[in-house]
Motif scaffolding. Structure first.
Motif: not given
Ligand code: FWK
Length: 483
Positions: A225-236, A370-379, A436-443
């Motif tokens: 999922p884009p939010s998973i790979s984006n989270s890793v890229a941003i952390i690195e 917005e969805i990808i950013k919201a999921e990524t921010s949660c992580i 994964l620490p997603f909000t209920k809305d995202l789930k």
């Protein structure tokens, strides 16, 4: 092992270098003063960071192949062919599997066997065995910047040799070259290994040499999922910036829905900038790389060109700074130089035709961003919280808690509780979110999108969707529709 997201003090770094350079005889040829002198003399058109900066300024997408063969003269012949016949804008040297595991003895044997057999007996270029001088021969034989591409959890010696050898970019990172590539390398160890690689780049930057770093975007390349790979890229990217890296290319592997792929790149670029700014890292050149389809490829070469062209289209419409090119031999293995060059030519044809076009900001695109950013921010925000504000500590704890969780990863340190599947338009969604620490809305959003597909196909929302999706593209489809 205690990790901390703090710039390694110079004295400590220099001490560790003694130990690293002693791990293989070619390490003794690395001399930083000589390397700085050599790199300073490299013309700008051979500097990876400068070429990326120029492309970003001009708004053009550069094409880069993967390529690597064991012997220096054959590798030079290959890279020259991809430059002259293929039209590559940037050059790789894909490093072999032995070097990636620090098994330099086998690397040495592989060189001898390849020389004896007159053909490649390894799947890449063993840069550590060849050493600094021979890496410089490659840079001097071509007119483009050269980058090391590999999958090495402990890339410290490789980084020392390739940068002293004039290669001005290194791909990889503590998560992206560990979890998808290794079974049992603890995260705290790979964080330390890659802090070293980034600190080495920081040292070069402090001495006036621009060197680019590129976290490996696609990870396992299977329904990520884009939010998973984006989270890793941003952390690195954040970990690299702390060590003094100034040129960072964050990446993403094509998932197949054009709207989601463009949204992923747009979200990645803006959220990388957001978090670098938030933590006070300014003056960082952020560029993006789009990887053409990383999953199973059709064996038929004409169909393979279809996949390559779709990836090129997504990269162009997203406005990615760089696209990593696949070849029509992907289904078989290491491509011939001709097949590799034809992948670049097909890619550049599409990039040229779409040079003046970008995906427009439709509601669908803005919503997906917005969805990808919201999921990524949660992580990312949860990772930082787990680390008590320290990103390195938070990354270790994040994996332990399953807050970062990469699908189909071989590493025993990955929770493996999340599961992806495609929705009815082919977007990658979360079938199971695990920890994964997603909000209920995202789930609920992800569940709703998968129910849309389930209803359309008269099937249940279950793991069979994931299995069908894994094999779909190899069979010529994006979504693994119920037979
Ligand atoms: C990240 C995996 C990708 O790297 C490609 N790859 C791995 N080794 C080589 C190689 N030696 N030459 C060209 N492509 C290569 C492989 O085909 C796959 O597309």
């Amino acid at each position: 092992m205690k990790v901390q997201n703090k710039k390694i003090p110079l004295g400590e770094f220099m001490e560790e270098r003694e130990e690293v350079l002693a791990t293989w005889p070619t390490g003794k040829d690395v001399d930083l003063e000589d390397a700085i002198d050599y790199l300073k003399k490299l013309p700008d058109h051979k500097n990876f960071a400068k070429k990326l900066e120029n492309a970003k300024l001009k708004g053009i997408t550069l094409a880069q192949p993967r390529a690597g063969v064991p012997l220096v003269d054959k590798h030079i012949e290959l890279l020259r062919y991809l430059q002259d016949e293929g039209g590559a804008d940037l050059l790789p040297s894909t490093i072999d599997a032995y070097t990636r595991q620090n098994r330099y003895e086998e690397g040495e044997r592989g060189i001898q066997e390849s020389a004896r057999a007159g053909r490649a007996m390894m799947n890449g270029f063993p840069a550590v065995n060849h050493g600094v001088a021979r890496c410089r021969e490659i840079v001097e034989a071509v007119n483009l910047p050269v980058q090391a591409r590999h999958g090495t959890p402990d890339s410290r010696l490789l980084a020392e040799i390739i940068h002293a050898g004039g290669w001005t970019s290194n791909e990889g990172g503590a998560i992206s070259y560990n979890i998808p590539y290794a079974k049992s390398v603890p995260i705290d160890r790979s964080i330390k290994f890659w802090q070293y690689c980034d600190r080495l780049v920081g040292y070069y930057e402090e001495n006036g040499i621009s060197i680019n770093r590129e976290p490996f975007g696609p990870l396992t390349g299977t329904l990520v999922p884009p939010s998973i790979s984006n989270s890793v890229a941003i952390i690195e990217a954040l970990l690299a910036a702390e060590q003094g890296v100034k040129s960072i290319t964050v990446g993403y592997g094509q998932c197949g829905n054009l709207n989601q792929d463009v949204a992923a790149i747009r979200a990645l670029e803006s959220q990388t900038k957001y978090y670098l700014d938030k933590f006070g890292y300014d003056g960082i050149l952020i560029t993006t790389v789009f990887h053409q389809w990383m999953g199973g490829f059709p064996a038929d070469e004409a169909r393979a060109f279809g996949v390559i062209s779709l990836g090129s289209t997504a990269a162009a419409l997203a406005g990615a700074t760089k696209v990593i090119v696949k070849t029509p031999h992907e289904a078989f293995g290491i491509p011939t130089k001709e097949a590799n060059a034809s992948g670049i030519k097909a890619t550049k044809m599409v990039l040229n035709l779409l040079a003046e076009q970008r995906m427009l900001n439709s509601n669908a695109l803005l919503n997906e961003i917005e969805i990808i950013k919201a999921e990524t921010s949660c992580i990312i925000d949860k990772v930082i919280e787990l680390g008590g504000g320290d990103l390195a500590e938070g990354t270790v704890k994040g994996f332990e808690a399953g807050v970062i969780d990469i699908p189909f990863a071989p590493s025993k340190y990955n929770a493996g509780l999340m599961m992806p599947a495609r929705d009815n338009e082919g977007n990658i969604r979360f079938l199971m979110t695990g920890n994964l620490p997603f909000t209920k809305d995202l789930k609920d959003f992800n569940r709703m999108k998968l129910e849309e597909r389930a209803n359309f196909e008269y099937r249940d929302v279950d793991f069979q969707m994931t299995v069908d999706d894994v094999f779909a593209v190899g069979k010529g489809r994006l979504i693994g529709r119920k037979e």
